[in-house]
Scaffold this motif. Structure first.
Motif, PDB file in Angstrom:
ATOM      1  N   GLY A   1     -12.129   2.836   9.843  1.00 47.19           N
ATOM      2  CA  GLY A   1     -11.308   1.448   9.752  1.00 47.19           C
ATOM      3  C   GLY A   1      -9.712   1.879  10.015  1.00 47.19           C
ATOM      4  N   ARG A   2      -9.014   3.126   9.423  1.00 44.56           N
ATOM      5  CA  ARG A   2      -7.826   3.083   9.681  1.00 44.56           C
ATOM      6  C   ARG A   2      -7.548   3.880  10.909  1.00 44.56           C
ATOM      7  NH1 ARG A   2      -4.557   3.214   4.025  1.00 44.56           N
ATOM      8  NH2 ARG A   2      -5.529   1.462   3.235  1.00 44.56           N
TER       9      ARG A   2
ATOM     10  N   PHE B   1       0.490  -7.156  14.449  1.00 44.43           N
ATOM     11  CA  PHE B   1       1.530  -6.736  15.610  1.00 44.43           C
ATOM     12  C   PHE B   1       2.894  -7.553  15.218  1.00 44.43           C
ATOM     13  CE2 PHE B   1      -0.786  -4.381  18.731  1.00 44.43           C
ATOM     14  CZ  PHE B   1      -2.255  -4.694  18.702  1.00 44.43           C
ATOM     15  N   GLY B   2       4.038  -6.687  15.808  1.00 45.03           N
ATOM     16  CA  GLY B   2       5.149  -7.313  15.916  1.00 45.03           C
ATOM     17  C   GLY B   2       5.163  -8.083  17.097  1.00 45.03           C
TER      18      GLY B   2
ATOM     19  N   GLU C   1       0.815  -1.128   0.141  1.00 44.13           N
ATOM     20  CA  GLU C   1      -0.016   0.031   0.182  1.00 44.13           C
ATOM     21  C   GLU C   1       0.981   1.164   0.047  1.00 44.13           C
ATOM     22  OE1 GLU C   1      -3.987  -0.508   2.231  1.00 44.13           O
ATOM     23  OE2 GLU C   1      -2.266  -0.948   3.741  1.00 44.13           O
TER      24      GLU C   1
ATOM     25  N   SER D   1     -12.907  -9.119  13.513  1.00 47.26           N
ATOM     26  CA  SER D   1     -13.307  -7.875  13.464  1.00 47.26           C
ATOM     27  C   SER D   1     -14.980  -7.777  13.160  1.00 47.26           C
ATOM     28  CB  SER D   1     -12.543  -7.321  12.477  1.00 47.26           C
ATOM     29  OG  SER D   1     -12.659  -7.508  11.229  1.00 47.26           O
TER      30      SER D   1
ATOM     31  N   PHE E   1       1.653   2.342  14.210  1.00 47.33           N
ATOM     32  CA  PHE E   1       1.150   2.566  15.507  1.00 47.33           C
ATOM     33  C   PHE E   1       2.332   2.083  16.449  1.00 47.33           C
ATOM     34  CE2 PHE E   1      -2.988   4.449  15.083  1.00 47.33           C
ATOM     35  CZ  PHE E   1      -3.365   3.829  13.821  1.00 47.33           C
TER      36      PHE E   1
ATOM     37  N   THR F   1      -9.799  -4.997   6.243  1.00 45.86           N
ATOM     38  CA  THR F   1     -10.687  -5.017   7.755  1.00 45.86           C
ATOM     39  C   THR F   1     -10.172  -4.287   8.679  1.00 45.86           C
ATOM     40  OG1 THR F   1      -9.599  -7.243   8.196  1.00 45.86           O
ATOM     41  CG2 THR F   1     -11.596  -7.455   7.108  1.00 45.86           C
ATOM     42  N   TYR F   2      -8.914  -3.828   8.445  1.00 45.06           N
ATOM     43  CA  TYR F   2      -8.143  -3.088   9.337  1.00 45.06           C
ATOM     44  C   TYR F   2      -7.562  -3.596  10.695  1.00 45.06           C
ATOM     45  CZ  TYR F   2     -10.435   0.087   6.166  1.00 45.06           C
ATOM     46  OH  TYR F   2     -11.127   0.587   5.135  1.00 45.06           O
ATOM     47  N   LYS F   3      -7.756  -4.989  10.664  1.00 37.81           N
ATOM     48  CA  LYS F   3      -7.221  -5.679  11.859  1.00 37.81           C
ATOM     49  C   LYS F   3      -5.802  -5.180  11.906  1.00 37.81           C
ATOM     50  CE  LYS F   3      -5.605  -9.637   9.460  1.00 37.81           C
ATOM     51  NZ  LYS F   3      -5.701 -11.152   9.216  1.00 37.81           N
ATOM     52  N   TYR F   4      -5.192  -5.115  13.275  1.00 48.45           N
ATOM     53  CA  TYR F   4      -3.862  -4.731  13.629  1.00 48.45           C
ATOM     54  C   TYR F   4      -3.050  -6.144  13.403  1.00 48.45           C
ATOM     55  CZ  TYR F   4      -4.287  -0.321  15.713  1.00 48.45           C
ATOM     56  OH  TYR F   4      -4.422   1.033  15.953  1.00 48.45           O
TER      57      TYR F   4
ATOM     58  N   TYR G   1      -1.271   3.772   8.002  1.00 50.88           N
ATOM     59  CA  TYR G   1      -0.996   4.143   9.281  1.00 50.88           C
ATOM     60  C   TYR G   1      -0.039   3.215   9.898  1.00 50.88           C
ATOM     61  CZ  TYR G   1      -4.916   7.688   8.960  1.00 50.88           C
ATOM     62  OH  TYR G   1      -5.837   8.838   8.812  1.00 50.88           O
TER      63      TYR G   1
ATOM     64  N   TYR H   1     -13.154  -4.904  17.636  1.00 47.68           N
ATOM     65  CA  TYR H   1     -12.090  -6.071  17.535  1.00 47.68           C
ATOM     66  C   TYR H   1     -11.954  -6.791  18.723  1.00 47.68           C
ATOM     67  CZ  TYR H   1     -10.784  -2.842  13.759  1.00 47.68           C
ATOM     68  OH  TYR H   1     -10.925  -1.787  12.429  1.00 47.68           O
TER      69      TYR H   1
ATOM     70  N   SER I   1      -5.022  -3.594   5.505  1.00 48.21           N
ATOM     71  CA  SER I   1      -6.107  -3.096   4.521  1.00 48.21           C
ATOM     72  C   SER I   1      -7.273  -4.075   4.213  1.00 48.21           C
ATOM     73  CB  SER I   1      -5.477  -2.736   2.979  1.00 48.21           C
ATOM     74  OG  SER I   1      -5.008  -4.150   2.478  1.00 48.21           O
TER      75      SER I   1
ATOM     76  N   SER J   1     -16.410  -8.909   9.993  1.00 43.96           N
ATOM     77  CA  SER J   1     -15.777  -8.764   8.581  1.00 43.96           C
ATOM     78  C   SER J   1     -14.625  -9.401   8.527  1.00 43.96           C
ATOM     79  CB  SER J   1     -15.331  -7.033   8.622  1.00 43.96           C
ATOM     80  OG  SER J   1     -14.794  -6.771   9.761  1.00 43.96           O
ATOM     81  N   GLU J   2     -14.126  -9.802   9.536  1.00 49.65           N
ATOM     82  CA  GLU J   2     -13.052 -11.038   9.233  1.00 49.65           C
ATOM     83  C   GLU J   2     -12.848 -11.770  10.620  1.00 49.65           C
ATOM     84  OE1 GLU J   2      -9.065  -9.218   7.851  1.00 49.65           O
ATOM     85  OE2 GLU J   2      -8.275 -11.193   7.877  1.00 49.65           O
TER      86      GLU J   2
ATOM     87  N   ARG K   1       1.443   7.624  16.662  1.00 49.83           N
ATOM     88  CA  ARG K   1       0.999   7.150  15.449  1.00 49.83           C
ATOM     89  C   ARG K   1       1.430   7.879  14.404  1.00 49.83           C
ATOM     90  NH1 ARG K   1      -5.584   8.049  13.827  1.00 49.83           N
ATOM     91  NH2 ARG K   1      -5.018   9.861  12.410  1.00 49.83           N
TER      92      ARG K   1
ATOM     93  N   PHE L   1      -4.794 -11.389  16.543  1.00 53.02           N
ATOM     94  CA  PHE L   1      -6.288 -11.058  15.949  1.00 53.02           C
ATOM     95  C   PHE L   1      -7.355 -12.216  16.104  1.00 53.02           C
ATOM     96  CE2 PHE L   1      -9.719  -9.153  13.282  1.00 53.02           C
ATOM     97  CZ  PHE L   1      -9.948 -10.081  12.643  1.00 53.02           C
TER      98      PHE L   1
ATOM     99  N   TYR M   1      -8.954  -9.265  20.510  1.00 51.81           N
ATOM    100  CA  TYR M   1      -7.581  -9.913  20.135  1.00 51.81           C
ATOM    101  C   TYR M   1      -7.075 -10.783  21.273  1.00 51.81           C
ATOM    102  CZ  TYR M   1      -6.538  -6.092  16.671  1.00 51.81           C
ATOM    103  OH  TYR M   1      -6.921  -5.151  15.527  1.00 51.81           O
TER     104      TYR M   1
ATOM    105  N   GLN N   1      -7.170   2.178  17.151  1.00 46.73           N
ATOM    106  CA  GLN N   1      -7.923   1.539  17.837  1.00 46.73           C
ATOM    107  C   GLN N   1      -7.497   1.660  19.288  1.00 46.73           C
ATOM    108  OE1 GLN N   1      -7.720  -2.536  16.546  1.00 46.73           O
ATOM    109  NE2 GLN N   1      -7.673  -2.168  14.576  1.00 46.73           N
TER     110      GLN N   1
ATOM    111  N   ASP O   1      -0.847   4.394   1.038  1.00 49.91           N
ATOM    112  CA  ASP O   1      -1.242   5.134   2.243  1.00 49.91           C
ATOM    113  C   ASP O   1      -1.612   4.241   3.375  1.00 49.91           C
ATOM    114  OD1 ASP O   1      -4.327   7.404   2.490  1.00 49.91           O
ATOM    115  OD2 ASP O   1      -2.495   7.303   3.591  1.00 49.91           O
TER     116      ASP O   1
END
Lengths: 114, 113
Positions: free
Chosen positions: B98-99, A104-105, A29, B48, A35, A99-102, A33, B33, A97, B55-56, A50, B45, B35, B102, A31
């Motif tokens: 969405g972006r 994580f590292g 992508e 969601s 965190f 569903t915007y689930k995170y 974000y 969400y 992208s 959604s997922e 952020r 995760f 987690y 959270q 564009d």
């Protein structure tokens, strides 16, 4: 696949010194974000900072700042004037992208030495 | 400042029992969400939820799991028949868009015996 990598399982810093935690990610992508979250022993997930990828300027929040290198897909966190209360696990996160689930590292445990 | 709340903070249950973990997201948020984090491991995760539907969901979120937003304010995670490996910290999170950032609740620490 979108991935987030934190290569430092543990870091130590002297009180009042500066430390940098590394994070790299993989995405196609343009564009997005990014965190950083802090997880103290209470295990609460607390937003630290952020960064929006379209912004050239690195984000700062008081003693916390990022070094965002978009081309290198690198997003490191710099903590200045480290305090004992900064001791925690730090997680880098990227919202997938769609569903915007995170994603994580694996986290970096930061120890602050008095 | 609005915050996400979760109840209970701790839950101990016997293997095979059903548990319901409750969350109250921030009131004007639209994305929700769940987690989980097994002790010492990364945050994973689960699911969601947006516009009253999933959604997922991850591979972990099998038929034993379900989510519900029963009344427009609560957001629940149900585990029908708990297993030992379900022992973990479960976090609820919500975001306005969405972006957007959270915001996480304080978590529910689940221990399955």
């Amino acid at each position: 696949a979108q991935t987030v990598t934190q290569s430092q399982p543990e870091m130590s810093v002297q009180e009042a010194e500066t430390v940098t935690l590394s994070c790299t990610y993989d995405t196609s992508e343009s564009d997005y974000y990014l965190f950083w979250y802090k997880q103290p022993p209470s295990r609460q997930m607390i937003l630290v900072i952020r960064q929006e990828a379209y912004k050239q300027q690195n984000a700062t929040e008081n003693r916390f700042s990022v070094n965002f290198q978009k081309a290198a897909k690198s997003f490191s966190l710099k903590i200045s004037d480290s305090q004992l209360g900064d001791a925690a696990m730090y997680f880098c996160a990227y919202p997938n992208s769609g569903t915007y689930k995170y994603i994580f590292g694996t986290g970096t445990r930061l120890k602050v030495l008095a | 400042e609005p915050e996400v709340t979760q109840t209970p903070s701790h839950q101990v249950t016997q293997m095979g029992q059903e548990v319901i973990l409750r969350c109250v997201p921030i009131s004007n948020h639209l994305y929700f969400y769940w987690y989980r984090q097994i002790l010492g491991q990364k945050v994973e995760f689960l699911v969601s939820f947006y516009n009253n539907e999933i959604s997922e969901k991850s591979e972990i979120f099998d038929d034993q799991f379900s989510v519900e937003r029963p009344d427009g304010s609560n957001f629940t995670l149900k585990i029908r028949s708990t297993k030992l490996e379900d022992s973990a910290m479960y976090f609820c999170a919500s975001s306005l868009a969405g972006r957007e950032t959270q915001y996480f609740g304080p978590g529910t620490r689940l221990l399955v015996l």
